[in-house]
Structure formats: structure tokens, C-alpha cells
Scaffold this motif. Structure first.
Motif, PDB file in Angstrom:
ATOM      1  N   ILE A  17       0.837  -1.209   0.000  1.00 44.38           N
ATOM      2  CA  ILE A  17       0.000   0.000   0.000  1.00 44.38           C
ATOM      3  C   ILE A  17       0.870   1.257   0.000  1.00 44.38           C
ATOM      4  CG2 ILE A  17      -1.658   1.338   1.354  1.00 44.38           C
ATOM      5  CD1 ILE A  17      -2.833  -1.343   2.294  1.00 44.38           C
ATOM      6  N   ILE A  18       1.862   1.291   0.890  1.00 46.27           N
ATOM      7  CA  ILE A  18       2.750   2.453   0.955  1.00 46.27           C
ATOM      8  C   ILE A  18       3.509   2.628  -0.361  1.00 46.27           C
ATOM      9  CG2 ILE A  18       4.775   3.432   2.101  1.00 46.27           C
ATOM     10  CD1 ILE A  18       3.865   2.066   4.666  1.00 46.27           C
ATOM     11  N   ALA A  19       4.051   1.524  -0.877  1.00 46.28           N
ATOM     12  CA  ALA A  19       4.822   1.594  -2.120  1.00 46.28           C
ATOM     13  C   ALA A  19       3.946   2.007  -3.295  1.00 46.28           C
ATOM     14  CB  ALA A  19       5.472   0.241  -2.399  1.00 46.28           C
ATOM     15  N   SER A  20       2.699   1.548  -3.313  1.00 47.89           N
ATOM     16  CA  SER A  20       1.797   1.888  -4.418  1.00 47.89           C
ATOM     17  C   SER A  20       1.490   3.383  -4.441  1.00 47.89           C
ATOM     18  CB  SER A  20       0.501   1.085  -4.306  1.00 47.89           C
ATOM     19  OG  SER A  20       0.758  -0.302  -4.382  1.00 47.89           O
ATOM     20  N   ILE A  21       1.241   3.928  -3.272  1.00 49.39           N
ATOM     21  CA  ILE A  21       0.917   5.366  -3.200  1.00 49.39           C
ATOM     22  C   ILE A  21       2.142   6.217  -3.540  1.00 49.39           C
ATOM     23  CG2 ILE A  21       0.200   7.233  -1.670  1.00 49.39           C
ATOM     24  CD1 ILE A  21      -1.474   5.153  -0.132  1.00 49.39           C
ATOM     25  N   LEU A  22       3.250   5.967  -2.853  1.00 47.72           N
ATOM     26  CA  LEU A  22       4.440   6.792  -3.055  1.00 47.72           C
ATOM     27  C   LEU A  22       5.059   6.579  -4.435  1.00 47.72           C
ATOM     28  CD1 LEU A  22       6.176   6.522   0.446  1.00 47.72           C
ATOM     29  CD2 LEU A  22       4.567   8.238  -0.402  1.00 47.72           C
ATOM     30  N   GLY A  23       5.092   5.343  -4.897  1.00 51.52           N
ATOM     31  CA  GLY A  23       5.656   5.069  -6.216  1.00 51.52           C
ATOM     32  C   GLY A  23       4.879   5.738  -7.327  1.00 51.52           C
ATOM     33  N   THR A  24       3.551   5.745  -7.198  1.00 50.67           N
ATOM     34  CA  THR A  24       2.717   6.400  -8.211  1.00 50.67           C
ATOM     35  C   THR A  24       2.895   7.911  -8.171  1.00 50.67           C
ATOM     36  OG1 THR A  24       1.087   4.612  -8.057  1.00 50.67           O
ATOM     37  CG2 THR A  24       0.355   6.686  -9.038  1.00 50.67           C
ATOM     38  N   GLY A  39       7.772  -0.056  11.721  1.00 51.93           N
ATOM     39  CA  GLY A  39       9.101   0.188  11.176  1.00 51.93           C
ATOM     40  C   GLY A  39       9.519  -0.877  10.186  1.00 51.93           C
ATOM     41  N   MET A  40       9.121  -2.117  10.436  1.00 46.70           N
ATOM     42  CA  MET A  40       9.433  -3.197   9.499  1.00 46.70           C
ATOM     43  C   MET A  40       8.703  -2.986   8.175  1.00 46.70           C
ATOM     44  SD  MET A  40       9.261  -7.310  10.196  1.00 46.70           S
ATOM     45  CE  MET A  40       7.655  -7.182  11.004  1.00 46.70           C
ATOM     46  N   ILE A  41       7.468  -2.534   8.252  1.00 43.71           N
ATOM     47  CA  ILE A  41       6.696  -2.267   7.040  1.00 43.71           C
ATOM     48  C   ILE A  41       7.326  -1.139   6.229  1.00 43.71           C
ATOM     49  CG2 ILE A  41       4.452  -1.480   6.176  1.00 43.71           C
ATOM     50  CD1 ILE A  41       3.150  -2.846   8.555  1.00 43.71           C
ATOM     51  N   VAL A  42       7.746  -0.075   6.922  1.00 41.43           N
ATOM     52  CA  VAL A  42       8.381   1.059   6.240  1.00 41.43           C
ATOM     53  C   VAL A  42       9.676   0.619   5.565  1.00 41.43           C
ATOM     54  CG1 VAL A  42       9.502   3.286   6.599  1.00 41.43           C
ATOM     55  CG2 VAL A  42       7.346   2.782   7.742  1.00 41.43           C
ATOM     56  N   ALA A  43      10.470  -0.196   6.265  1.00 44.79           N
ATOM     57  CA  ALA A  43      11.733  -0.674   5.695  1.00 44.79           C
ATOM     58  C   ALA A  43      11.492  -1.475   4.424  1.00 44.79           C
ATOM     59  CB  ALA A  43      12.491  -1.514   6.728  1.00 44.79           C
ATOM     60  N   HIS A  44      10.472  -2.327   4.433  1.00 42.45           N
ATOM     61  CA  HIS A  44      10.140  -3.100   3.234  1.00 42.45           C
ATOM     62  C   HIS A  44       9.653  -2.191   2.119  1.00 42.45           C
ATOM     63  CE1 HIS A  44       9.762  -7.489   4.737  1.00 42.45           C
ATOM     64  NE2 HIS A  44      10.637  -6.836   5.476  1.00 42.45           N
ATOM     65  N   ALA A  45       8.877  -1.182   2.480  1.00 43.54           N
ATOM     66  CA  ALA A  45       8.295  -0.304   1.461  1.00 43.54           C
ATOM     67  C   ALA A  45       9.362   0.454   0.685  1.00 43.54           C
ATOM     68  CB  ALA A  45       7.323   0.678   2.108  1.00 43.54           C
ATOM     69  N   THR A  46      10.499   0.742   1.304  1.00 46.17           N
ATOM     70  CA  THR A  46      11.526   1.546   0.631  1.00 46.17           C
ATOM     71  C   THR A  46      12.047   0.869  -0.635  1.00 46.17           C
ATOM     72  OG1 THR A  46      13.252   0.598   2.051  1.00 46.17           O
ATOM     73  CG2 THR A  46      12.276   2.682   2.739  1.00 46.17           C
ATOM     74  N   PHE A  47      12.214  -0.457  -0.597  1.00 45.23           N
ATOM     75  CA  PHE A  47      12.706  -1.132  -1.801  1.00 45.23           C
ATOM     76  C   PHE A  47      11.562  -1.665  -2.665  1.00 45.23           C
ATOM     77  CE2 PHE A  47      12.991  -4.266   1.691  1.00 45.23           C
ATOM     78  CZ  PHE A  47      12.187  -5.277   1.202  1.00 45.23           C
ATOM     79  N   CYS A  48      10.325  -1.598  -2.162  1.00 45.67           N
ATOM     80  CA  CYS A  48       9.172  -2.001  -2.975  1.00 45.67           C
ATOM     81  C   CYS A  48       8.673  -0.856  -3.856  1.00 45.67           C
ATOM     82  CB  CYS A  48       8.041  -2.490  -2.070  1.00 45.67           C
ATOM     83  SG  CYS A  48       8.367  -4.069  -1.255  1.00 45.67           S
ATOM     84  N   ILE A  49       8.980   0.376  -3.456  1.00 47.74           N
ATOM     85  CA  ILE A  49       8.508   1.534  -4.214  1.00 47.74           C
ATOM     86  C   ILE A  49       8.941   1.454  -5.669  1.00 47.74           C
ATOM     87  CG2 ILE A  49       8.856   4.033  -4.514  1.00 47.74           C
ATOM     88  CD1 ILE A  49       8.784   4.336  -1.519  1.00 47.74           C
ATOM     89  N   VAL A  50      10.158   0.982  -5.897  1.00 49.02           N
ATOM     90  CA  VAL A  50      10.693   0.962  -7.255  1.00 49.02           C
ATOM     91  C   VAL A  50       9.870   0.062  -8.170  1.00 49.02           C
ATOM     92  CG1 VAL A  50      12.324  -0.910  -6.793  1.00 49.02           C
ATOM     93  CG2 VAL A  50      12.807   0.724  -8.608  1.00 49.02           C
ATOM     94  N   ALA A  71      -0.731  -1.332 -15.149  1.00 51.77           N
ATOM     95  CA  ALA A  71       0.660  -1.166 -14.714  1.00 51.77           C
ATOM     96  C   ALA A  71       0.721  -0.938 -13.210  1.00 51.77           C
ATOM     97  CB  ALA A  71       1.297   0.003 -15.454  1.00 51.77           C
ATOM     98  N   PHE A  72      -0.226  -0.188 -12.685  1.00 49.69           N
ATOM     99  CA  PHE A  72      -0.284   0.081 -11.251  1.00 49.69           C
ATOM    100  C   PHE A  72      -0.508  -1.214 -10.465  1.00 49.69           C
ATOM    101  CE2 PHE A  72      -3.029   0.870  -7.562  1.00 49.69           C
ATOM    102  CZ  PHE A  72      -2.247   1.737  -6.826  1.00 49.69           C
ATOM    103  N   VAL A  73      -1.480  -2.007 -10.890  1.00 53.76           N
ATOM    104  CA  VAL A  73      -1.790  -3.260 -10.200  1.00 53.76           C
ATOM    105  C   VAL A  73      -0.625  -4.238 -10.321  1.00 53.76           C
ATOM    106  CG1 VAL A  73      -3.334  -5.253 -10.134  1.00 53.76           C
ATOM    107  CG2 VAL A  73      -4.272  -2.961 -10.499  1.00 53.76           C
ATOM    108  N   ALA A  74      -0.012  -4.309 -11.513  1.00 56.45           N
ATOM    109  CA  ALA A  74       1.123  -5.209 -11.711  1.00 56.45           C
ATOM    110  C   ALA A  74       2.278  -4.827 -10.788  1.00 56.45           C
ATOM    111  CB  ALA A  74       1.568  -5.183 -13.169  1.00 56.45           C
ATOM    112  N   GLY A  75       2.567  -3.542 -10.695  1.00 55.03           N
ATOM    113  CA  GLY A  75       3.638  -3.090  -9.807  1.00 55.03           C
ATOM    114  C   GLY A  75       3.326  -3.365  -8.348  1.00 55.03           C
ATOM    115  N   ALA A  76       2.063  -3.166  -7.953  1.00 56.05           N
ATOM    116  CA  ALA A  76       1.668  -3.426  -6.570  1.00 56.05           C
ATOM    117  C   ALA A  76       1.820  -4.903  -6.220  1.00 56.05           C
ATOM    118  CB  ALA A  76       0.223  -2.969  -6.351  1.00 56.05           C
ATOM    119  N   LEU A  77       1.455  -5.785  -7.139  1.00 53.66           N
ATOM    120  CA  LEU A  77       1.576  -7.219  -6.890  1.00 53.66           C
ATOM    121  C   LEU A  77       3.039  -7.642  -6.784  1.00 53.66           C
ATOM    122  CD1 LEU A  77      -1.215  -8.587  -9.265  1.00 53.66           C
ATOM    123  CD2 LEU A  77      -1.253  -8.528  -6.769  1.00 53.66           C
ATOM    124  N   LEU A  78       3.878  -7.066  -7.624  1.00 56.16           N
ATOM    125  CA  LEU A  78       5.313  -7.365  -7.526  1.00 56.16           C
ATOM    126  C   LEU A  78       5.885  -6.864  -6.200  1.00 56.16           C
ATOM    127  CD1 LEU A  78       6.566  -6.556 -11.144  1.00 56.16           C
ATOM    128  CD2 LEU A  78       6.330  -8.805 -10.090  1.00 56.16           C
TER     129      LEU A  78
END
Length: 270
Positions: A78-85, A140-151, A194-201
């Protein structure tokens, strides 16, 4: 179209077959050993049984670890989807000083070794935020994961935005549609796949992450990959570990498969 001789095709097919065998035979052995009735992994398998699957389905530490993995992966997605977009729209729609640097910084976390990311967040949480009175813990664990999921989201959405026709948004505005209405009815449908595909990845990447989790997980909190790592030192738990590893493979495979299908459908529409 490039035409290959029969010999070249045969060599290419053999090479591809060798690579696939090299990649997936170990996974096949792992999956088969999850049905091994023995307490330890062995080959050849003397007998098959579902008893370890039945045990794993009722073993509370595994169920808790699975829930943790799902929660962390969903939160990171969720975090990566919002920030990445948002970053993709900013870099696509505006020119500003340092644009190339921002692009690099967004992509960089996926290239950094997981141990570097984990140590960085661990130091930030333990030596900076905690003494200041901020106990982030599970989040904090979720935030740490989100940083490399944003890409994952950023790359998919940004690539799609670059291929979009801007005249459609202009036409929507000319017809009196507001910014939100244009986004909802015109812009979003064009990059939705593309948004959904990126979120699933992003979900799949977070779900099976272990290195960053080691450094950022609160005490007593295990995800499935972390549970597997801890149990690997116990030979009598090998069959249960194989079951859990098989579950991780299946859960990771589903979003990756759907993401590929969405990307393929998007390419066919073009």
C-alpha cells in the motif's frame, strides 16, 4: 525475422532447457520433500505423506508467522503503491532541478544489498528514534520493506505514463471535467494495469524478504521467511520447513503470475 538453422535451434533449446533445470530442480526437490513422511529431508523419498502439511496447518508459530508476512507485505504494498505512483507522476509531469538525481534515488534501494538497508534502518530506529521516544516497532518493518518495494510500482507506472497520450487529459479538461474526475475516468484507467502489476510485484518482494526483516523485526515477531531461517538449524524440523518454504513459493508465485498476465494484456491492447 531472424531465421535459425536446425542445429542452432537445437542448441538454443538445449541451453534453455539446461538453464530451467538448473533453476527449478532444487525447488522441485524441496516441494517433493514437503510430502516426505520422514522427519528429515532425504532422496530418494521412501514414502509420501500429508502429515507435515497437516501439522503445519495447525502449528501456531507458523500461522502467526504467515499472518505477519501477509500484514507486512500488504502494508508495504500500500505504501509503495501510493508513493511510487506519486513519484512517477512528479517525474513524468514536471521538469525541475535535480530530477535525474531524484530518479536515481528512487531506484537505488532495490540495488542496495539487503544487509545495508537493514543495518541503516536498524541504526535509525535504535540509535535515533528510540532514544527520542519514538518506538516504531512493527510499523518500522513495514516502512523498511516499502523503501525497496517503491521501485516496483514506480518503474511500472512511470513506463506506462511515458506512453500515454496527453491529449486525452486535455480533451477531458476542455469538456469541463475537473482534475479528480479526469484522473478517475481518463488517466487512471490508462495506467491501471501497470499500477496493479507493480503493486503485486511489491507484495511478492516484501513477502519473501528476509535480510531486512532480520534487522527491523521487533523482538518475538517472525515472518515466514524469518521462521524458516531460524528453524533451518533444527534437523528434525526439516520436513516442516519444506512445507513452509513451499507455501512461500506458492504465495510469491501468484502475484508474479498475475502481474505478468496484466503486463502482457496491456502490451496486447497497445
Amino acid at each position: 525475422m531472424l531465421r535459425l538453422s536446425a542445429l542452432s535451434r537445437g542448441i538454443l533449446i538445449a541451453l534453455v532447457g539446461f538453464i530451467l533445470i538448473f533453476m527449478y530442480v532444487p525447488l522441485l526437490v524441496l516441494v517433493l520433500n514437503s510430502f516426505n513422511q520422514s522427519n528429515i529431508s532425504s532422496w530418494p523419498i521412501q514414502g509420501f505423506s500429508f502429515k507435515w502439511w497437516e501439522f503445519a496447518s495447525t502449528y501456531e508459530p507458523i500461522r502467526t508467522a504467515l499472518l505477519n508476512s501477509l500484514v507486512v507485505a500488504t502494508g508495504s504494498m500500500i505504501i509503495a503503491s501510493i508513493l511510487g505512483t506519486l513519484v512517477a507522476f512528479a517525474l513524468k509531469g514536471f521538469d525541475f532541478f535535480g530530477k535525474g538525481t531524484v530518479n536515481l534515488l528512487v531506484v537505488l534501494p532495490i540495488a542496495l544489498p539487503g544487509v545495508v538497508t537493514g543495518v541503516a534502518f536498524s541504526n535509525t530506529y535504535n540509535t535515533f528514534l528510540s532514544p527520542a521516544g519514538f518506538n516504531i516497532g512493527y510499523f518500522g518493518m513495514i516502512v523498511a520493506h516499502a523503501t525497496f518495494c517503491i521501485v516496483m510500482v514506480f518503474n511500472n507506472v512511470f513506463a506506462r505514463l511515458k506512453r500515454m497520450n496527453p491529449s486525452l487529459q486535455e480533451a477531458s479538461a476542455d469538456l469541463g471535467a475537473g482534475l479528480w474526475q479526469t484522473f478517475r475516468l481518463v488517466t487512471f484507467p490508462q495506467f491501471r494495469t501497470a499500477f496493479v502489476a507493480g503493486a503485486l510485484l511489491a507484495f511478492a518482494l516484501s513477502f519473501d524478504e528476509v535480510v531486512v526483516t532480520i534487522f527491523t523485526a521487533p523482538p518475538g515477531v517472525d515472518t515466514l521467511p524469518l521462521w524458516i531461517l531460524k528453524e533451518m538449524s533444527r534437523p528434525n524440523q526439516a520436513s516442516v520447513v519444506n512445507v513452509v518454504a513451499t507455501v512461500v513459493i506458492l504465495i510469491s508465485l501468484i502475484p508474479v503470475y498475475i502481474s505478468q498476465r496484466l503486463s502482457r494484456a496491456q502490451d496486447e491492447v497497445k
